[in-house]
Design a protein around this motif. Structure first.
Motif, PDB file in Angstrom:
ATOM      1  N   ASP A 124       0.827  -1.207   0.000  1.00  0.00           N
ATOM      2  CA  ASP A 124       0.000   0.000   0.000  1.00  0.00           C
ATOM      3  C   ASP A 124       0.862   1.259   0.000  1.00  0.00           C
ATOM      4  OD1 ASP A 124      -2.288  -1.502  -0.026  1.00  0.00           O
ATOM      5  OD2 ASP A 124      -2.684  -1.327   2.130  1.00  0.00           O
ATOM      6  N   ARG A 125       1.945   1.211   0.762  1.00  0.00           N
ATOM      7  CA  ARG A 125       2.822   2.378   0.813  1.00  0.00           C
ATOM      8  C   ARG A 125       3.488   2.624  -0.541  1.00  0.00           C
ATOM      9  NH1 ARG A 125       5.600   0.903   4.604  1.00  0.00           N
ATOM     10  NH2 ARG A 125       7.491   0.199   3.576  1.00  0.00           N
ATOM     11  N   LEU A 126       3.885   1.555  -1.213  1.00  0.00           N
ATOM     12  CA  LEU A 126       4.479   1.699  -2.545  1.00  0.00           C
ATOM     13  C   LEU A 126       3.456   2.260  -3.529  1.00  0.00           C
ATOM     14  CD1 LEU A 126       6.527  -1.617  -2.768  1.00  0.00           C
ATOM     15  CD2 LEU A 126       7.408   0.694  -2.445  1.00  0.00           C
ATOM     16  N   ALA A 127       2.207   1.827  -3.409  1.00  0.00           N
ATOM     17  CA  ALA A 127       1.159   2.351  -4.284  1.00  0.00           C
ATOM     18  C   ALA A 127       0.976   3.848  -4.052  1.00  0.00           C
ATOM     19  CB  ALA A 127      -0.152   1.609  -4.048  1.00  0.00           C
ATOM     20  N   GLY A 128       1.099   4.279  -2.780  1.00  0.00           N
ATOM     21  CA  GLY A 128       0.918   5.687  -2.459  1.00  0.00           C
ATOM     22  C   GLY A 128       1.937   6.593  -3.120  1.00  0.00           C
ATOM     23  N   ARG A 129       3.088   6.055  -3.472  1.00  0.00           N
ATOM     24  CA  ARG A 129       4.100   6.868  -4.151  1.00  0.00           C
ATOM     25  C   ARG A 129       3.654   7.306  -5.544  1.00  0.00           C
ATOM     26  NH1 ARG A 129       9.603   3.308  -2.904  1.00  0.00           N
ATOM     27  NH2 ARG A 129       9.561   3.467  -0.608  1.00  0.00           N
ATOM     28  N   PHE A 130       2.658   6.623  -6.102  1.00  0.00           N
ATOM     29  CA  PHE A 130       2.218   6.904  -7.472  1.00  0.00           C
ATOM     30  C   PHE A 130       0.875   7.633  -7.497  1.00  0.00           C
ATOM     31  CE2 PHE A 130       5.215   3.470  -7.728  1.00  0.00           C
ATOM     32  CZ  PHE A 130       5.913   3.695  -8.912  1.00  0.00           C
ATOM     33  N   ARG A 131       0.438   8.167  -6.365  1.00  0.00           N
ATOM     34  CA  ARG A 131      -0.835   8.890  -6.336  1.00  0.00           C
ATOM     35  C   ARG A 131      -0.721  10.172  -7.139  1.00  0.00           C
ATOM     36  NH1 ARG A 131      -3.095   9.744  -1.311  1.00  0.00           N
ATOM     37  NH2 ARG A 131      -1.796   8.214  -0.247  1.00  0.00           N
ATOM     38  N   ASN A 132      -1.886  10.721  -7.499  1.00  0.00           N
ATOM     39  CA  ASN A 132      -1.983  11.989  -8.233  1.00  0.00           C
ATOM     40  C   ASN A 132      -1.333  11.921  -9.610  1.00  0.00           C
ATOM     41  OD1 ASN A 132      -3.257  13.184  -5.980  1.00  0.00           O
ATOM     42  ND2 ASN A 132      -1.262  13.690  -5.069  1.00  0.00           N
ATOM     43  N   ARG A 133      -1.424  10.774 -10.244  1.00  0.00           N
ATOM     44  CA  ARG A 133      -0.907  10.642 -11.606  1.00  0.00           C
ATOM     45  C   ARG A 133      -1.999  10.184 -12.573  1.00  0.00           C
ATOM     46  NH1 ARG A 133       5.119   7.913 -11.050  1.00  0.00           N
ATOM     47  NH2 ARG A 133       5.734   8.946  -9.102  1.00  0.00           N
ATOM     48  N   GLY A 134      -3.246  10.462 -12.216  1.00  0.00           N
ATOM     49  CA  GLY A 134      -4.339  10.119 -13.105  1.00  0.00           C
ATOM     50  C   GLY A 134      -5.015   8.806 -12.792  1.00  0.00           C
ATOM     51  N   GLU A 135      -4.616   8.130 -11.725  1.00  0.00           N
ATOM     52  CA  GLU A 135      -5.219   6.854 -11.341  1.00  0.00           C
ATOM     53  C   GLU A 135      -5.613   6.932  -9.872  1.00  0.00           C
ATOM     54  OE1 GLU A 135      -6.906   4.595 -12.427  1.00  0.00           O
ATOM     55  OE2 GLU A 135      -5.574   3.064 -13.253  1.00  0.00           O
ATOM     56  N   THR A 136      -6.745   6.304  -9.524  1.00  0.00           N
ATOM     57  CA  THR A 136      -7.206   6.359  -8.138  1.00  0.00           C
ATOM     58  C   THR A 136      -6.289   5.524  -7.254  1.00  0.00           C
ATOM     59  OG1 THR A 136      -8.668   4.424  -8.331  1.00  0.00           O
ATOM     60  CG2 THR A 136      -9.573   6.568  -8.962  1.00  0.00           C
ATOM     61  N   LEU A 137      -6.215   5.909  -5.983  1.00  0.00           N
ATOM     62  CA  LEU A 137      -5.359   5.192  -5.048  1.00  0.00           C
ATOM     63  C   LEU A 137      -5.850   3.762  -4.841  1.00  0.00           C
ATOM     64  CD1 LEU A 137      -2.936   5.223  -3.185  1.00  0.00           C
ATOM     65  CD2 LEU A 137      -4.394   6.182  -1.386  1.00  0.00           C
ATOM     66  N   ASP A 138      -7.169   3.567  -4.830  1.00  0.00           N
ATOM     67  CA  ASP A 138      -7.707   2.210  -4.659  1.00  0.00           C
ATOM     68  C   ASP A 138      -7.255   1.296  -5.800  1.00  0.00           C
ATOM     69  OD1 ASP A 138      -8.964   2.795  -2.308  1.00  0.00           O
ATOM     70  OD2 ASP A 138     -10.937   3.154  -3.207  1.00  0.00           O
ATOM     71  N   ASP A 139      -7.287   1.812  -7.023  1.00  0.00           N
ATOM     72  CA  ASP A 139      -6.837   1.004  -8.158  1.00  0.00           C
ATOM     73  C   ASP A 139      -5.346   0.711  -8.051  1.00  0.00           C
ATOM     74  OD1 ASP A 139      -9.340   0.856  -9.249  1.00  0.00           O
ATOM     75  OD2 ASP A 139      -9.056   2.516 -10.640  1.00  0.00           O
ATOM     76  N   LEU A 140      -4.586   1.704  -7.614  1.00  0.00           N
ATOM     77  CA  LEU A 140      -3.146   1.496  -7.462  1.00  0.00           C
ATOM     78  C   LEU A 140      -2.860   0.447  -6.391  1.00  0.00           C
ATOM     79  CD1 LEU A 140      -1.815   5.169  -7.670  1.00  0.00           C
ATOM     80  CD2 LEU A 140      -1.645   3.388  -9.409  1.00  0.00           C
ATOM     81  N   ARG A 141      -3.642   0.454  -5.314  1.00  0.00           N
ATOM     82  CA  ARG A 141      -3.458  -0.552  -4.260  1.00  0.00           C
ATOM     83  C   ARG A 141      -3.757  -1.951  -4.787  1.00  0.00           C
ATOM     84  NH1 ARG A 141      -6.374   2.779   0.702  1.00  0.00           N
ATOM     85  NH2 ARG A 141      -4.492   3.865   1.454  1.00  0.00           N
ATOM     86  N   GLN A 142      -4.767  -2.070  -5.630  1.00  0.00           N
ATOM     87  CA  GLN A 142      -5.081  -3.377  -6.202  1.00  0.00           C
ATOM     88  C   GLN A 142      -3.946  -3.869  -7.092  1.00  0.00           C
ATOM     89  OE1 GLN A 142      -8.903  -3.519  -8.121  1.00  0.00           O
ATOM     90  NE2 GLN A 142      -9.960  -2.530  -6.422  1.00  0.00           N
ATOM     91  N   VAL A 143      -3.390  -2.953  -7.892  1.00  0.00           N
ATOM     92  CA  VAL A 143      -2.266  -3.325  -8.756  1.00  0.00           C
ATOM     93  C   VAL A 143      -1.056  -3.719  -7.907  1.00  0.00           C
ATOM     94  CG1 VAL A 143      -0.664  -2.503 -10.522  1.00  0.00           C
ATOM     95  CG2 VAL A 143      -3.079  -1.854 -10.639  1.00  0.00           C
ATOM     96  N   ALA A 144      -0.799  -2.949  -6.837  1.00  0.00           N
ATOM     97  CA  ALA A 144       0.323  -3.271  -5.947  1.00  0.00           C
ATOM     98  C   ALA A 144       0.108  -4.623  -5.279  1.00  0.00           C
ATOM     99  CB  ALA A 144       0.483  -2.169  -4.898  1.00  0.00           C
ATOM    100  N   ALA A 145      -1.137  -4.915  -4.887  1.00  0.00           N
ATOM    101  CA  ALA A 145      -1.429  -6.215  -4.268  1.00  0.00           C
ATOM    102  C   ALA A 145      -1.175  -7.350  -5.254  1.00  0.00           C
ATOM    103  CB  ALA A 145      -2.881  -6.240  -3.788  1.00  0.00           C
ATOM    104  N   LEU A 146      -1.521  -7.123  -6.520  1.00  0.00           N
ATOM    105  CA  LEU A 146      -1.236  -8.139  -7.540  1.00  0.00           C
ATOM    106  C   LEU A 146       0.265  -8.363  -7.663  1.00  0.00           C
ATOM    107  CD1 LEU A 146      -2.066  -9.991  -9.874  1.00  0.00           C
ATOM    108  CD2 LEU A 146      -2.059  -7.979 -11.369  1.00  0.00           C
TER     109      LEU A 146
END
Length: 265
Positions: free
Chosen positions: A50-72
């Motif tokens: 989750d923390r790694l996903a947070g590094r990519f916030r505010n780049r046009g993708e929602t944080l929830d989607d980024l967390r799902q990708v990071a979990a994958l």
């Protein structure tokens, strides 16, 4: 088997001590026990993902989607990690998760395919702008400053800047700025000129027309360029209308055959 916490220092504050659990996972055969331990390992490392996903916030993708990708990416890291190599799990998982997130941006966020080089330039420029914005008060960094900070040429910086906000394409139906009558981008696009086909046809037939007899050229000119009827042509040339009709049909047929043969040569 529970995944124990540990007081041992890790590069990540929330990193659990799962070395023994990974060794057990590698030895277990496929089955419910292995799947349960695998699930607990994924759950134990989710805070880091989750923390790694947070590094990519505010780049046009929602944080929830980024967390799902990071979990994958985390699941892939758990499945592929080999504790026998002697490396800590986080040293393998961090680049795996980060790579999965970057791949998500590359594959899903760009409307058009953008060369990998342009994407890399965009990322380097973005990072340089973020760094310089903290040290340059009151204004944005110049192209030269970004180039110096990121060890790039100014042309590379300009390419990266152009790609910064270029994840999506502008719709052809979008109204142009300043337009008050609904004039869209599609209205400004050109289209194929149908007269170009006529130019090609005329150039193709020109040498074949020149090879006809003078009377045949005269008949075709009067019929197709002067728009004269067959009866008027016959009267002017002193021949029958039937003869004129046969001459026109024979000339047109011969020209068509010759041009088609030339096109297939």
């Amino acid at each position: 088997m529970p995944v124990p916490a540990s007081a041992k220092h890790h590069p990540h504050d929330d990193a659990p001590d799962t070395a023994e659990a990974f060794r057990t996972l590698a030895e277990l055969p496929p089955g419910p026990e292995r799947e349960a331990l695998r699930g607990r390992l994924v759950e134990a490392w989710l805070p880091m993902a989750d923390r790694l996903a947070g590094r990519f916030r505010n780049r046009g993708e929602t944080l929830d989607d980024l967390r799902q990708v990071a979990a994958l990416g985390l699941v892939k890291a758990v499945d592929r990690y080999d504790p026998g190599l002697g490396n800590a799990f986080e040293s393998y998982a961090v680049p795996t998760i980060t790579g999965e997130i970057k791949r998500h941006f590359r594959d899903h966020m760009w409307t058009l395919h953008v060369p990998r080089r342009v994407q890399d330039l965009r990322n380097r420029v973005r990072c340089a702008v973020q760094d310089l914005s903290q040290t340059i008060p009151g204004r944005g960094p110049t192209v030269a400053e970004i180039a110096g900070h990121a060890s790039m040429t100014e042309d590379e910086v300009l390419t990266g800047l152009e790609a910064l906000e270029s994840f999506t394409a502008l719709s052809l139906d979008a109204e142009l700025p300043g337009s008050e009558d609904g004039y869209s981008l599609a209205d400004a696009l050109g289209s194929a000129d149908p007269a170009l086909d006529t130019v090609v046809d005329r150039e193709s037939v020109k040498p074949r027309l020149a090879a006809l007899s003078e009377r045949e050229r005269a008949i075709l000119y009067m019929r197709f360029f002067a728009d004269m009827t067959q009866s008027r042509i016959a009267e002017q040339l002193g021949i029958s209308q039937m003869h004129v009709s046969r001459l026109i049909s024979r000339c047109c047929g011969r020209l068509r055959e010759q041009i088609m043969r030339d096109a297939g040569a």
